[in-house]
Scaffold this active site. Structure first.
Site, PDB file in Angstrom:
ATOM      1  N   PHE A 123       9.693   1.077  -1.040  1.00 13.12           N
ATOM      2  CA  PHE A 123      10.184   1.623  -2.302  1.00 13.12           C
ATOM      3  C   PHE A 123       9.415   2.901  -2.589  1.00 13.12           C
ATOM      4  O   PHE A 123       8.252   3.044  -2.186  1.00 13.12           O
ATOM      5  CB  PHE A 123       9.947   0.642  -3.469  1.00 13.12           C
ATOM      6  CG  PHE A 123      11.003  -0.420  -3.614  1.00 13.12           C
ATOM      7  CD1 PHE A 123      12.087  -0.231  -4.464  1.00 13.12           C
ATOM      8  CD2 PHE A 123      10.908  -1.592  -2.901  1.00 13.12           C
ATOM      9  CE1 PHE A 123      13.055  -1.206  -4.605  1.00 13.12           C
ATOM     10  CE2 PHE A 123      11.878  -2.578  -3.037  1.00 13.12           C
ATOM     11  CZ  PHE A 123      12.957  -2.389  -3.897  1.00 13.12           C
ATOM     12  N   GLU A 180       0.663   1.385   3.807  1.00 12.91           N
ATOM     13  CA  GLU A 180       1.518   2.565   3.947  1.00 12.91           C
ATOM     14  C   GLU A 180       0.811   3.741   4.597  1.00 12.91           C
ATOM     15  O   GLU A 180       1.415   4.496   5.364  1.00 12.91           O
ATOM     16  CB  GLU A 180       2.094   2.968   2.582  1.00 12.91           C
ATOM     17  CG  GLU A 180       3.130   1.994   2.027  1.00 12.91           C
ATOM     18  CD  GLU A 180       2.512   0.742   1.420  1.00 12.91           C
ATOM     19  OE1 GLU A 180       1.277   0.703   1.239  1.00 12.91           O
ATOM     20  OE2 GLU A 180       3.253  -0.211   1.116  1.00 12.91           O
ATOM     21  N   HIS A 237       9.562   0.442  -9.006  1.00 11.53           N
ATOM     22  CA  HIS A 237      10.702   0.316  -8.092  1.00 11.53           C
ATOM     23  C   HIS A 237      11.763   1.389  -8.330  1.00 11.53           C
ATOM     24  O   HIS A 237      12.852   1.277  -7.790  1.00 11.53           O
ATOM     25  CB  HIS A 237      11.355  -1.063  -8.235  1.00 11.53           C
ATOM     26  CG  HIS A 237      10.548  -2.181  -7.657  1.00 11.53           C
ATOM     27  ND1 HIS A 237       9.482  -2.725  -8.316  1.00 11.53           N
ATOM     28  CD2 HIS A 237      10.640  -2.844  -6.483  1.00 11.53           C
ATOM     29  CE1 HIS A 237       8.954  -3.699  -7.576  1.00 11.53           C
ATOM     30  NE2 HIS A 237       9.630  -3.785  -6.452  1.00 11.53           N
TER      31      HIS A 237
END
Lengths: 356, 387
Positions: free
Chosen positions: A115, A92, A161
């Site tokens: 997420f 990321e 999540h």
């Protein structure tokens, strides 16, 4: 990489009571338009932005062939080619850092963080670079990147999540923070985010991905930085955003049965914050309750409550209350209903505020 | 003693590890006395042409003059802080000299001398360290990103810019400067990995100066060569003597050309040494011996090239003095301009947060402007007791 892939059956989405008519752009044609989901509206916003501007590129984990775990990028790679929509390594910080470098060269990257809780590795890139690049170079090097983050709970997701991380981001000067609650805003705010000269973190309420509206896209709603009055009322202002908006609207419906006429605001834009609309509403009603899913302590609701108290103190009939997630790590799916703001909790707060 | 002795610090008591270090012997053209190494690199004739090498030597002297003057300025309180690159001038000069104008440089806080060699005005280059703004030069004009202070976080930017140039079909390469400590960061790994996957035209130049503030390389990694990490990302890794500017430029030219031709990224480890403490605020005596510093002073990159140029008849005392005079003039101009109190404008704080001000920032700016107005009114009025 996602452990839980949410599906419509797990998410009985309440259609937001917003309407395109209120925002003004949709025309009633001879045949009513087909129902569009919020996810589809986002998908079309991406496609339309890519068609309109070849500098727009979309990348992230699983966004190309798969079309994203929520299918928001479905079909983009096939239509625009893998140089405009591509899969990245599972990293990321690199995804956002790469986007910053591409923006330095003149591209308009739109990146997906799969997420909410998987976006944290990109936090340093966001705080130390994305948010500061324009400022530290005195405007010479703006980085108009859009970071899409599916966020929030209520979808039965296992841990990591269901986070609501908007507070961390909103606290960072230099990035805009948007979150739609309606199909129409999903389309228009994403188009606006991509067109914006500033970096935008675009929080997508994943529980509302399958909410629907009969609307003919493209549609325009309000500009970045404006809140929407979703339901006018006289007695109290419910201030919500993202997936708390339908909770607020449902609460307002119930409250009517108790004789209370509640106004519901959908902030849409956390940064810039629409002080004018919020304060005008509270000046009218004299009472305010903030509703959000993120933990209450030091959360975005605290900022709203402080702003309202600073500006409307002499008009307030009751303390500004907050109905938020608990101050706990996000609980497992079998317990999450205790954590999430509910209509009952909102109505309890309404009773307390009205009794004051 | 030779350069090859150095890695033994990391392999003490481990002969097997020491043996594999010989396999990663840094590439060289010159030995530490400035004589060509037998079996060493064979740079292209253009690289060894007299006018080219004299230009490189001028740049080394400029980098040295810049660093010496900046070190003096921080001692005098004219800079907020200065992380010196003394001893790393070959890396600083080579990084700037090997790039073409359209290429992008991604420097760190220790690479201000490289900015000077690239041609950036020293006052603009030192704006960050002077504390009057963050980045004082126009990154687009100079194809030079703002100096990066968090470690390795600029590496993904270099990859992204290189990928963008590749997508646009432009012959642009990004050169990312890093230190040895930065190779421990996650962003270094992510950037190298992504660069390999995208085959981005980017070159990572790690200046292995042996220390991350006080922490020596052996506490940073168990890897015997930082260049060896390239293999894990599917890119060539090259270990080069970072005090041998000819070898360094040869290796850099090769990597930049490969990138430009679509051959993907390269990881270069330049073995060098940070002669001065981390910054003026650091006390290197707490963590290293002066003997080690003396050893590296004897491997000085500027002297090394001077000896080679002198031995090959391309530099004489007169020319050397003239080049020294150019450096002295450059330093004198720096001293004069940086001794002045810099102009700062509080309005700048608000001007570029977003493309246009938010209502909230407009209000905060008005507050600061009112404070400034009140202050100047106060200072022109007679002193009053409890203000």
């Amino acid at each position: 990489m996602s452990v839980a892939t949410a599906h419509p059956a797990a998410a009985p989405a309440r259609p937001p009571a917003s309407s395109a008519r209120r925002d003004g752009a949709a025309q009633a044609g001879p045949t009513p338009p087909a129902a569009v989901t919020l996810a589809k509206a986002l998908n079309q916003a991406l496609a339309d932005a890519m068609a309109a501007d070849e500098r727009v590129v979309v990348f992230g984990e699983d966004v190309a062939e798969l079309g994203g775990v929520f299918r928001v990028t479905d079909g983009l790679a096939a239509r625009f080619g893998e140089s405009r929509c591509f899969d990245t390594p599972l990293a990321e910080a690199s995804i956002l850092g790469t986007a910053i470098g591409m923006a330095m060269y003149g591209y308009r990257p739109v990146v997906e963080m799969q997420f909410d809780a998987f976006a944290y590795p990109a936090f340093e890139q966001l705080v130390s670079h994305l948010a500061k690049m324009r400022n530290r170079t005195r405007g010479a090097l703006p980085t108009p990147v859009v970071i899409r983050i599916p966020y929030g709970g209520g979808i039965g997701g296992v841990e990591h999540h269901s986070d609501s991380s908007e507070g961390y981001i909103a606290h960072t000067p230099g990035v805009h923070v948007l979150t739609p609650a309606s199909v129409e805003d999903a389309y228009w705010l994403l188009r606006s985010a991509i067109a914006s000269p500033d970096p935008v973190v675009f929080f997508e309420p994943k529980r509302l991905y399958w909410s629907k509206s009969r609307v003919r896209l493209p549609v325009t709603t309000g500009p970045i930085g404006t809140a929407a009055v979703r339901r006018p009322g006289r007695d109290l202002t419910l201030i919500a955003y993202g997936q708390s908006v339908p909770i607020a609207l449902e609460s307002a419906e119930h409250a009517r049965g108790f004789g209370y006429d509640l106004e519901v605001l959908d902030l849409r834009s956390l940064v810039p914050f629409d002080d004018a609309t919020v304060m005008a509403s509270v000046e009218r009603t004299g009472r305010a309750i903030v509703v959000h899913e993120a933990a209450g302590f030091a959360g975005f609701g605290a900022e709203i409550a402080a702003r309202v108290s600073e500006r409307c103190f002499y008009r307030l009939e009751a303390p500004v209350l907050r109905v938020t997630g608990l101050d706990i790590p996000y609980p497992p799916p079998k317990l999450e209903h205790w954590h999430l703001p509910s209509v009952d909790r909102v109505l309890d707060a309404v009773e307390r505020a009205m009794a004051a | 003693m030779t350069l090859l002795d150095l890695p033994l610090a990391a392999t003490r008591g481990n002969p097997a590890a020491a043996a594999s270090y010989w396999d990663t012997d840094p590439l060289r053209y010159l030995d530490e006395h400035g004589a060509p190494v037998e079996g060493g690199l064979r740079p292209a004739p253009e690289m060894l042409a007299a006018d080219r090498l004299l230009a490189v030597y001028r740049s080394l002297r400029l980098a040295r003059a810049f660093d010496t003057e900046a070190t003096a300025l921080v001692m005098q309180g004219h800079l907020a802080v200065y992380p010196s690159s003394r001893g790393q001038e070959a890396c600083q000069a080579a990084a700037a000299l090997c790039l073409q104008p359209q290429d992008w440089l991604f420097p760190t806080y220790r690479d201000t001398a490289a900015l000077a060699v690239r041609g950036i005005d020293p006052v603009e280059a030192l704006t960050l360290l002077r504390g009057s703004w963050h980045c004082g030069y126009d990154p687009k004009r100079w194809r030079t990103a703002p100096q990066c202070t968090p470690l390795a976080t600029q590496a993904p930017h270099a990859v992204g810019l290189a990928l963008a140039a590749k997508m646009a079909g432009d012959p642009v390469v990004a050169l990312c400067l890093l230190g040895d400590g930065a190779t421990s960061e996650g962003d270094f790994h992510e950037a190298c990995n992504s660069a390999g996957v995208y085959q981005a035209p980017v070159v990572f130049l790690v200046q292995n100066n042996q220390y991350a503030i006080s922490v020596p390389l052996r506490k940073q990694t168990r890897a015997l060569s930082l260049a060896g990490k390239g293999a894990g990302y599917g890119m060539p890794g090259v270990r080069v003597d970072g005090n041998d500017v000819i070898a360094l430029m040869h290796v850099l030219d090769e990597a930049l050309e490969r990138a430009r031709a679509g051959g993907g990224p390269t990881l270069i480890e330049a073995v060098t040494y940070r002669i001065r403490p981390h910054t003026n605020a650091d006390d290197a005596a707490r963590y290293r011996d002066q003997g080690e510093v003396e050893l590296w002073l004897s491997r000085d990159p500027v002297d090394r090239l001077a000896r080679y140029l002198t031995a090959t008849g391309r530099l004489d005392a007169g020319l050397d003095a003239a080049i020294g005079e150019e450096g002295a003039k450059y330093a004198a101009a720096m001293r004069e301009r940086l001794a002045e109190e810099p102009h700062v404008d509080p309005g700048d704080m608000f001007e570029h947060v977003f493309a246009g001000p938010t209502p909230q920032l407009r209000a905060q700016r008005a507050m600061v402007e009112a404070e400034i107005a009140a202050q100047s009114a106060d200072s022109s009025a007679p002193t009053h007791g409890e203000a």
